[in-house]
Enzyme design. Structure first.
Site, mmCIF file in Angstrom:
data_model
loop_
_atom_site.group_PDB
_atom_site.id
_atom_site.type_symbol
_atom_site.label_atom_id
_atom_site.label_comp_id
_atom_site.label_asym_id
_atom_site.label_seq_id
_atom_site.Cartn_x
_atom_site.Cartn_y
_atom_site.Cartn_z
ATOM 1 N N GLU B 45 0.747 -1.144 0.001
ATOM 2 C CA GLU B 45 0.019 0.009 0.165
ATOM 3 C C GLU B 45 1.043 1.442 0.007
ATOM 4 O O GLU B 45 1.736 1.420 0.825
ATOM 5 C CB GLU B 45 -0.957 -0.090 1.265
ATOM 6 C CG GLU B 45 -2.006 -1.032 1.103
ATOM 7 C CD GLU B 45 -2.527 -1.395 2.490
ATOM 8 O OE1 GLU B 45 -2.546 -0.564 3.467
ATOM 9 O OE2 GLU B 45 -3.048 -2.602 2.650
ATOM 10 N N ASP B 56 -5.241 8.018 11.390
ATOM 11 C CA ASP B 56 -3.901 7.896 11.494
ATOM 12 C C ASP B 56 -3.066 8.417 12.810
ATOM 13 O O ASP B 56 -3.572 9.378 13.230
ATOM 14 C CB ASP B 56 -2.901 8.369 10.376
ATOM 15 C CG ASP B 56 -3.016 7.364 9.201
ATOM 16 O OD1 ASP B 56 -2.916 6.177 9.346
ATOM 17 O OD2 ASP B 56 -3.264 8.054 8.080
#
Ligand SMILES: Cc1ncc(COP(=O)(O)O)c(C=O)c1O
Lengths: 393, 253
Positions: B45, B56
């Site tokens: 990814e 995140d």
């Protein structure tokens, strides 16, 4: 044309819920329940009672005679500055703390820029005896020390947002991350008509008490419910949404939104989203926001921390795009001057956010018989340092 | 057949690595991809950095901020990747937030991915209903697989909807958290892994968030088809650099 949110939270092309799946259960729970809860008679009663006895509502609609004379029109001030904690923000936090209780949440998180929404949240958490964590950018913590102290006195924990530019946008990111990490027991009290659906609509509904009162107060004073214009400053847009709410679908009432131009729209230091923004996604909402060509969100600037946000709520993006609202941007200098003028003419020291709304009187000509309601969203106590430094008082 | 589907069909447990494009150095992208493939990673990814990565934790936030500061942007990433299929053959996914894709133009973005040989996208803040009503046709036109996330809080009903909308794999977020958590996997995770496994979904699941060593990789892949490592890999890059990628991969399996 419709100006209220549809059931998916869209205002025209703006709004919706662009959130990672981690936030879906929380926002979905809220979405499925918020209108039902708000319409429960018991909820309404408790909300109204607290607004009356605790916040001090209704706030006066005050005819500003000397200001009216100077600008040769009829100016009324909606005195949100007289709310407990000093600004309209508390209308929303009272509503949301009751909502959180109904949903069985026992922990509150919030973001704050200048600290006004943080203080309003810490206040209602103290009132209800609920744990409160407020995220605030590290830079804002340093420049808004009195509000940080207030939140601490009220029992809230102030957590510095250390990421990105360490201001309001990043405090909001941190609050959202906290919610991702605490999906079950926590309610996030967003401070403006921003964020994913149902927040913009829910916050607008809680703030709509402002225009609800203006209607009957104006009827008492002028014999009409509708002013010719309603004027409000727009950061995220919650005081404006409240002041416009009951007039949105009434085209006879002109809507004027005032944004912060900072040091000038083309200066690179501005927060005038309608002039500088493009459609995009910020904090879970499709709206106008300031960003690079590449879609990175940029840092806004305004002398007033409450207007220092790179987006606007989706309702305002729609009001702008559809032409329903007239958007004017006001520089730091113009706002500061207007704040001083209001102090001298009416004996009212406004929050610098609100000063932006008053500054349009220099540029926008109203007719002598126009009724112009300006939403005085907050008082200037929190801004004394800025006023002192600016005017060398 | 899309490389993602093919890889899954091979039946081996998938080790997937996430890294932020433009980190540690602006032009490390291709080298990192080549090193990962050389060391036996199955799927990669590529993170398109965003200024405000809501899902995140600090590690990926910091790598994103650093990459943006060094000058990473969408067009540059495409430029870096333009010959990637000459040297890398495992499936590649671009993972990022929706706004940069939206600004590039969703169709233009997908077209570019197709030309380069990107196999799929993960855009956590592009919701299922908007994807289906506005963008699914575009993804399909360019042969791109869209990967959706589920979490321990996702209801069975919604998991079924997501399964129906998926055509590659389901990204199974291990716990209620942002990326980079190091809480480890306890009973709660095991219960969640079992619950999903028992649902007999048509799409395989790959577990992400909180996988940081051989032990968590093994736990996660007991019932799932694979696992994704992000923050732990980025931390390793930060302290040991691109040269030590082989050491990292070997520490996992
Ligand atoms: C007095 C006052 N007015 C306006 C604002 C801007 O927020 P909004 O646009 O949501 O009303 C703030 C925010 O802190 C404020 O404190």
């Amino acid at each position: 044309m419709k100006y209220h949110a549809d059931e998916k939270g869209y205002y025209g092309e703006f709004g919706g819920a662009f959130i990672p799946e981690m936030l879906y259960p929380n926002t979905e729970e809220l979405r499925q329940n918020y209108i039902r809860i708000m319409e429960e008679p018991l909820f309404k009663k408790e909300f109204d009672q607290l607004l009356k006895d605790y916040v001090g509502r209704p706030t006066p609609l005050y005819f500003a005679e000397r200001l009216s004379k100077k600008y040769n029109t009829k100016i009324y001030l909606k005195r949100e500055d007289l709310c407990h904690t000093g600004a309209h923000k508390v209308n929303n936090t009272i509503g949301q703390i009751l909502m959180a209780k109904k949903l069985g949440k026992n922990r509150i998180i919030a973001e704050t820029g200048a600290g006004q929404h943080g203080v309003a949240t810490a206040t209602v958490c103290a009132l209800m005896g609920i744990e409160c964590v407020v995220y605030m950018g590290e830079i804002d913590i340093a420049r808004q020390a009195p509000n940080v102290a207030r939140m601490k006195m009220l029992g809230a924990e102030v957590r510095p947002a250390l990421s990105g530019s360490r201001t309001l946008k990043d405090a909001t990111n941190e609050a959202i991350r906290d919610w991702i990490n605490n999906p079950v027991d926590t309610h996030y009290i967003i401070g403006s008509v921003v964020g994913p659906h149902p927040y913009p609509d829910m916050v607008a509904r809680f703030q709509s008490v402002i225009s609800e009162e203006i209607k009957w107060q104006l009827k008492e004073k002028e014999g009409v419910e509708n002013p010719d214009f309603v004027v409000a400053c727009v950061g995220g847009g919650s005081n404006a949404a409240g002041a416009y709410y009951h007039y949105l679908d009434n085209p006879e009432v002109g809507i004027i939104a005032v944004e912060a131009a900072g040091k000038g729209i083309d200066s690179g230091e501005s927060a005038a989203t309608s002039a500088l923004g493009k459609v995009g996604i910020i904090h879970g909402s499709k709206t106008l926001l300031m960003q690079t060509q590449d879609g990175q969100i940029t840092e806004p600037y305004s002398i007033s921390a409450g207007l220092d946000y790179p987006g606007v709520g989706p309702m305002h993006a729609h009001l702008f795009r559809s032409g329903r609202g007239e958007f004017i941007s006001i520089t730091d200098d113009e706002a500061m001057k207007a704040g001083l003028l209001l102090s001298k003419l009416e004996g009212i020291i406004p929050a610098i956010e609100s000063s932006h709304a008053f500054a349009i009187l220099e540029y926008k000509k109203f007719r002598p018989d126009d009724i112009v309601v300006i939403n005085l969203s907050g008082r200037g106590d929190k801004d004394l340092d800025t006023y002192i430094n600016y005017f060398e008082l | 057949m899309n490389r993602i589907n093919q890889k899954i069909k091979e039946g081996k447990k998938i080790l997937s690595i996430y890294f932020t494009a433009g980190y540690p150095e602006l032009n490390d992208t291709v080298r990192i991809l080549e090193e990962l493939e050389k060391n036996g990673v199955d799927l990669i990814e590529i993170g398109l950095p965003f200024s405000d990565p809501l899902a995140d934790g600090p590690t990926i936030q910091e790598s994103s901020t650093a990459a943006l500061k060094k000058g990473m942007h969408t067009e540059l990433l495409f430029e870096q990747l333009k010959d990637i299929r000459k040297s890398v053959s495992i499936p590649l996914i671009i993972m990022g937030y929706f706004n940069p894709v939206f600004q590039y133009g969703v169709e233009a973005f997908c077209k570019k991915c197709h030309e380069i040989g990107i196999d799929g996208l993960i855009l956590p803040d592009l919701p299922l209903d908007v994807y289906q009503s506005e963008y699914e046709v575009i993804f399909k036109k360019y042969g791109l697989i869209n990967v959706f996330l589920i979490t321990p809080q996702t209801s069975d009903e919604r998991i079924k909807q997501i399964d129906d909308a998926s055509n590659g794999f389901i990204y199974m977020v291990s716990s209620a958290s942002t990326t980079g958590t190091t809480k480890g996997f306890g009973e709660e995770q095991q219960h969640y892994f079992d619950r999903i496994s028992a649902m007999k979904l048509k799409n395989p699941q790959i577990v992400g968030f909180g996988i940081n060593n051989a032990e968590t990789f093994k736990q996660a892949t007991r019932s799932a088809a694979g696992a994704i490592i992000g923050s732990a890999f980025i931390k390793h890059l930060t302290s040991h650099g691109v040269d030590a990628i082989s050491k990292f991969v070997k520490s996992i399996r």
